[in-house]
Design a protein around this motif. Sequence first.
Motif, short mmCIF file in Angstrom:
data_model
loop_
_atom_site.label_atom_id
_atom_site.label_comp_id
_atom_site.label_asym_id
_atom_site.label_seq_id
_atom_site.Cartn_x
_atom_site.Cartn_y
_atom_site.Cartn_z
N VAL B 121 4.65 -1.28 -2.28
CA VAL B 121 5.57 -1.71 -1.21
C VAL B 121 6.28 -3.01 -1.57
CG1 VAL B 121 4.58 -0.48 0.74
CG2 VAL B 121 3.70 -2.73 0.17
N ARG B 124 9.15 -2.14 -3.53
CA ARG B 124 10.22 -1.52 -2.73
C ARG B 124 11.07 -2.55 -2.01
NH1 ARG B 124 8.92 4.20 0.08
NH2 ARG B 124 11.19 4.25 0.08
N ILE B 152 5.10 -1.97 6.73
CA ILE B 152 5.14 -0.55 6.33
C ILE B 152 3.95 -0.14 5.46
CG2 ILE B 152 7.65 -0.42 6.45
CD1 ILE B 152 7.75 -0.69 3.41
N ARG B 155 1.68 2.82 6.41
CA ARG B 155 2.43 3.99 6.85
C ARG B 155 2.39 4.19 8.37
NH1 ARG B 155 -0.05 5.41 1.99
NH2 ARG B 155 1.48 5.96 0.39
N GLU B 182 15.19 4.96 4.70
CA GLU B 182 14.45 5.87 3.83
C GLU B 182 13.05 6.14 4.36
OE1 GLU B 182 16.31 4.09 -0.20
OE2 GLU B 182 14.13 4.36 -0.22
N ILE B 183 12.37 5.05 4.70
CA ILE B 183 10.99 5.19 5.18
C ILE B 183 10.96 6.02 6.46
CG2 ILE B 183 9.13 3.87 6.23
CD1 ILE B 183 9.78 1.73 4.09
N THR B 184 11.94 5.78 7.32
CA THR B 184 12.02 6.54 8.56
C THR B 184 12.15 8.03 8.29
OG1 THR B 184 13.12 4.63 9.54
CG2 THR B 184 13.24 6.70 10.75
N GLU B 186 11.62 9.67 5.29
CA GLU B 186 10.50 10.16 4.48
C GLU B 186 9.30 10.55 5.33
OE1 GLU B 186 8.93 7.31 1.59
OE2 GLU B 186 10.97 7.26 0.76
N ASN B 187 8.92 9.65 6.23
CA ASN B 187 7.68 9.87 6.98
C ASN B 187 7.92 10.39 8.39
OD1 ASN B 187 6.39 8.74 4.71
ND2 ASN B 187 6.61 6.69 5.56
N THR B 191 11.70 4.60 14.49
CA THR B 191 12.00 3.23 14.09
C THR B 191 12.96 2.59 15.07
OG1 THR B 191 11.69 3.80 11.78
CG2 THR B 191 12.96 1.82 12.23
#
Lengths: 246, 254
Positions: B121, B124, B152, B155, B182-184, B186-187, B191
Amino acid sequence: MKYLRDIGSYFIMIKKVFGSFTKRSVLRELIFKEIDDLIINSLGIVAFISFFVGGVVAIQTALNMDNPLIPKSLIGFATRQSIILEFAPTFISIIMAGKVGSFITSSIGSMRVTEQIDALEVMGINSLNYLVFPKIIALSFYPFVIAIAMFLGITGGWLAGVYGGFTSTTDFAAGIQDSFIPFHLTYAFLKTFVFAFILATVPSWQGYYMTGGALEVGKASTNSFVWTSVIIILANYIITQLLLSS
Amino acid sequence: MIHVENIHKRFGEEEILKGISTTFDKGKTNLIIGQSGSGKTVMLKCLIGLFKPEEGRIYYEENAIQDMDDEQQRSLREEMGMLFQGGALFDSMNIEQNVMFPLRMFTTQKKSEMLERVNEVLSRVDLENVNKKFPAEISGGMQKRVSIARAIVNRPKYLFCDEPNSGLDPKTATLIDNLIQEITHENDITTVVVTHDMNSVMEIGEKVVLLKNGKLAWQGTNSEIFKTDNEDVVSFVYSSDLFKKIREVQLKKQ
Ligand SMILES: Nc1ncnc2c1ncn2[C@@H]1O[C@H](COP(=O)(O)OP(=O)(O)OP(=O)(O)O)[C@@H](O)[C@H]1O
Ligand SMILES: [Mg+2]
């Protein structure tokens, strides 16, 4: 009215401290860190003060004894009594209220104003348990500090008495053994435990519930000293009344 | 999904939030925008339960936090990641320990696994070789990025960011915006981002909620925001000359 609310918030805090517990491995680490910060780091100043105040108590006693009928062993006796009963437990605790107390208040207070406590809460951590419980456990070693203070205070009195030419080692040794009441030690350590709890929780409470910014952290530390020492003095009075005056 | 219904929040006499209802969708970056002092941070803190609204209800999926006991709220919070406006890094810990903190608290991973995740992370958010530094030893923008990494790392199912890119240069700001999006995706998490940066609105505003004086003034998507004639939107969005020009160009095209 404000005082009532303050007292209420203190007891609510204590209840929450023993609420949901932090993960054990993390807690253990925190406790070691607090022992280092609160106990080990205080030993130097406590040793220094005890040693010299013990010496001064012995000299003062000697200087005020101009009647030849009073046995020389009184110096040892008076030093022992004043150090074990009041000086080590109470006086050192007031000093600790300044040293440890303001450290606790300012460290928790600055975590409050920079939202670190909120960050803990948002992660689902009981911040009171995380912050205050390790301090309570660390300060349960506080009676050892006081034992050291007693020992060094009496040593200081002995050295000052002998090297100042006020008494001899034999007289001093006789004095510190003279009419020794073991319950006095129980009394002294009992109140030390109570003071340790006050030292851990009252400054935490002052820091945890403060609002404002960096300026207020300073004010809270000062307040914390006032509160902690007043409460220690009151507790001392109550415990003494209960345990010794019967 | 987070759904709020008619929340009111007062501080003393002053009413900061005056009855706000809206929904923050799952798998989307939801933005709360508005002028400084309009109540964005207060709104966010109500969502995560740091402030208790006097009225109204907040639902996480089907469950209102007002109905949860302390223990239930606590386990809900283990699924949240939050970036505070000021970073709120623990200054007694170094960067690595800060980011690792949620993992240590809530997982049973081995140290090496945790470390691997922490470095993942951190890279990232474009931070390398700062692991052993303390928060006071890095710049404000770096602190912000560490704080995102901490939010983050475990997760979360719900991610809250209070001005993730204020104080960052445009390039890093875009990097952070894109990372959050992206994280939103991807998982598939929910958010909520508070911002007053119009760049962010254009980049990642899949749903935008505009607050004005504690009221909901407008909501929609970022493509709608440039088309609407809503007065509050127009006065907020087109306060800068650049955006005024963009609007003129757009209007000419139509
Ligand atoms: N803890 C508090 N106690 C009292 N009033 C508060 C508190 N927190 C916020 N306020 C008030 O609520 C109002 C909205 O504040 P808020 O922090 O939500 O603004 P914001 O929209 O996040 O602004 P910015 O973009 O500058 O961060 C302000 O008038 C502020 O004074
Ligand atoms: Mg704000």
